[in-house]
Design an enzyme around this catalytic site. Sequence first.
Site, PDB file in Angstrom:
ATOM      1  N   GLN A  89       0.834  -1.202   0.000  1.00  0.00           N
ATOM      2  CA  GLN A  89       0.000   0.000   0.000  1.00  0.00           C
ATOM      3  C   GLN A  89       0.868   1.252   0.000  1.00  0.00           C
ATOM      4  O   GLN A  89       1.934   1.282   0.615  1.00  0.00           O
ATOM      5  CB  GLN A  89      -0.911   0.001   1.224  1.00  0.00           C
ATOM      6  N   CYS A 115      -6.782   0.894   2.346  1.00  0.00           N
ATOM      7  CA  CYS A 115      -6.515  -0.495   2.706  1.00  0.00           C
ATOM      8  C   CYS A 115      -7.728  -1.371   2.414  1.00  0.00           C
ATOM      9  O   CYS A 115      -7.592  -2.555   2.103  1.00  0.00           O
ATOM     10  CB  CYS A 115      -6.109  -0.602   4.175  1.00  0.00           C
ATOM     11  N   HIS A 146      -8.296  -0.964  10.587  1.00  0.00           N
ATOM     12  CA  HIS A 146      -7.575  -1.413   9.390  1.00  0.00           C
ATOM     13  C   HIS A 146      -8.329  -2.574   8.739  1.00  0.00           C
ATOM     14  O   HIS A 146      -9.040  -3.328   9.406  1.00  0.00           O
ATOM     15  CB  HIS A 146      -6.178  -1.864   9.816  1.00  0.00           C
ATOM     16  N   ASN A 178      -2.100  -8.609   5.778  1.00  0.00           N
ATOM     17  CA  ASN A 178      -2.091  -7.161   5.935  1.00  0.00           C
ATOM     18  C   ASN A 178      -1.727  -6.532   4.585  1.00  0.00           C
ATOM     19  O   ASN A 178      -0.652  -6.811   4.047  1.00  0.00           O
ATOM     20  CB  ASN A 178      -1.047  -6.785   6.995  1.00  0.00           C
ATOM     21  N   TRP A 181      -0.544  -3.823   3.849  1.00  0.00           N
ATOM     22  CA  TRP A 181       0.693  -3.056   3.889  1.00  0.00           C
ATOM     23  C   TRP A 181       1.871  -3.879   3.348  1.00  0.00           C
ATOM     24  O   TRP A 181       2.916  -3.330   3.015  1.00  0.00           O
ATOM     25  CB  TRP A 181       1.016  -2.620   5.317  1.00  0.00           C
TER      26      TRP A 181
END
Length: 508
Positions: A100, A107, A263, A287, A289
């Site tokens: 990301q 997200c 998140h 995740n 990220w």
Amino acid sequence: MPPPRLNHQNLRNESTAKDKTGTLDIPVKFLDQDYQELRKSCITNKKRFVDDKFLPDSSSIDPKKKLKLDLDQIKWLRPSNIVADPQLIVKEVSRFDYSQGSYLGNCWFLASVGALTFQKDIMDQVMPADQSFGKYYAGIFQFRFWRFGKWIEVVIDDKLPTINGKLIFVHSKTSNEFWPALLEKAYAKVCGSYADMHAGSVSEALLDFTGGVHVYFKLKKTSTDLWSLMDRAAKAKALMGCSTSQGDTSANTVLPNGIVQGHAYTVTEVFEVACQGEPVRLVRVLNPWGKGEWNGAWSDKSSLWNNVSESDQSKCRSLAIDGEFWMSMEDFTENFRAIDICCLSPDFLDSSSKCRWTSTCYYSSWDAGTTAGGRPSNKETFWTNPQFRVRIEELDEECASGQCPENILVSLMQIHENRYRSLVSNYAIGFSVFVIPLEMKDEKFPAKFFYNKRPVEASEKFTQARHVMKFFKLEPGEYLIVPSTFNPNESAKFMLSIFLRSETHRRN
């Protein structure tokens, strides 16, 4: 204008023979741009496409200047100006391809992309496969999304926003791979700008990728055997995402156990292992990220993995720092707020092969002064809301005795037409379900029918959201479903989908 009559329209036959526009085969041309014509023109004229409907300037990034970006630093570059050998896809599409960006809180979108990477057929629907930076490259790409009941074709050029030659939003871990950045740009165009993608719900993108059946559960407030449902969903090639609760302070606070507050994550697998002879139900989570993992029980370095078979360790355990991790269903329920599941078919809802699910879809509207009656407590106007009749059939014992007691799923979605997602204002919406007495044959039930009558079921509460749903059980009989806004005279279009469990009748 009188209130509309009850209408019945099968989801599979919603398009007439004369008008198939909005299907995957004939998607709506978003902003009237035709990919084939534009691409042909570029090739003929030996030019690379520049999108005049989503210009490579600040208006496409942050028209309201909400992001913390110095727009003067940004340069829009084609992939060939960023790397020497750009590729749309390197090897194959994977959930580990991207991370990301730092400037955009999307997200929810990227968690949905993570789920999308598992299903090649659905990925090929969203990102048609016959595209590349090869021989017939013309700087133009196409994507398809399902928006409020119709598939749309979205055309973009491949100019991407950069600072110092680096992509500022989603970027691939392999420097010359660009499918994540182009997919994000296409969705940003649909939303109005990159900034219009800031903050959202996983379910929004899951539905826009599939046009499928969506169920949503608050993990601590459901009696449904969620792990079994998730297991069936995974086997049915569903897309799954989950989210954590907002923290007391700022969003995206990383807790000591590694979980990020406020998140969105992707659910990438469910699996059962035997630990010292006892079954343990596990959930694997990613995740978006591309880093930051759970560090509790069943995490990558957990000693609990030493108590399972070598084959299960080999299949499940990974020490890579990639943002993906395992946890028990109990820890998953404790640390995550909700789960969203989206599947092309509703059959995963039931564990019995003797049952199937049928679907019906209605398009209607609440119109101020005529059909926008507000919630049930508005006794004088509630009856004016659109009304939909449904019959629950009695099932044979084998079908009725499955692990899943629920036999109906009701889904209500507001249809928006505003070009900019951030300017869309969702009304608080919900629906109520009433028993219809056998003797009543009315097509439109009057106000007196609802006096002192409580609904037998209803959406959990009126929620200010694009989409609400509920999965529940009704006894055999006839029912009336009344979708409404919280307040009277709130005008909006909506789509109501009803999924019913029924017996499977095989032909001899």
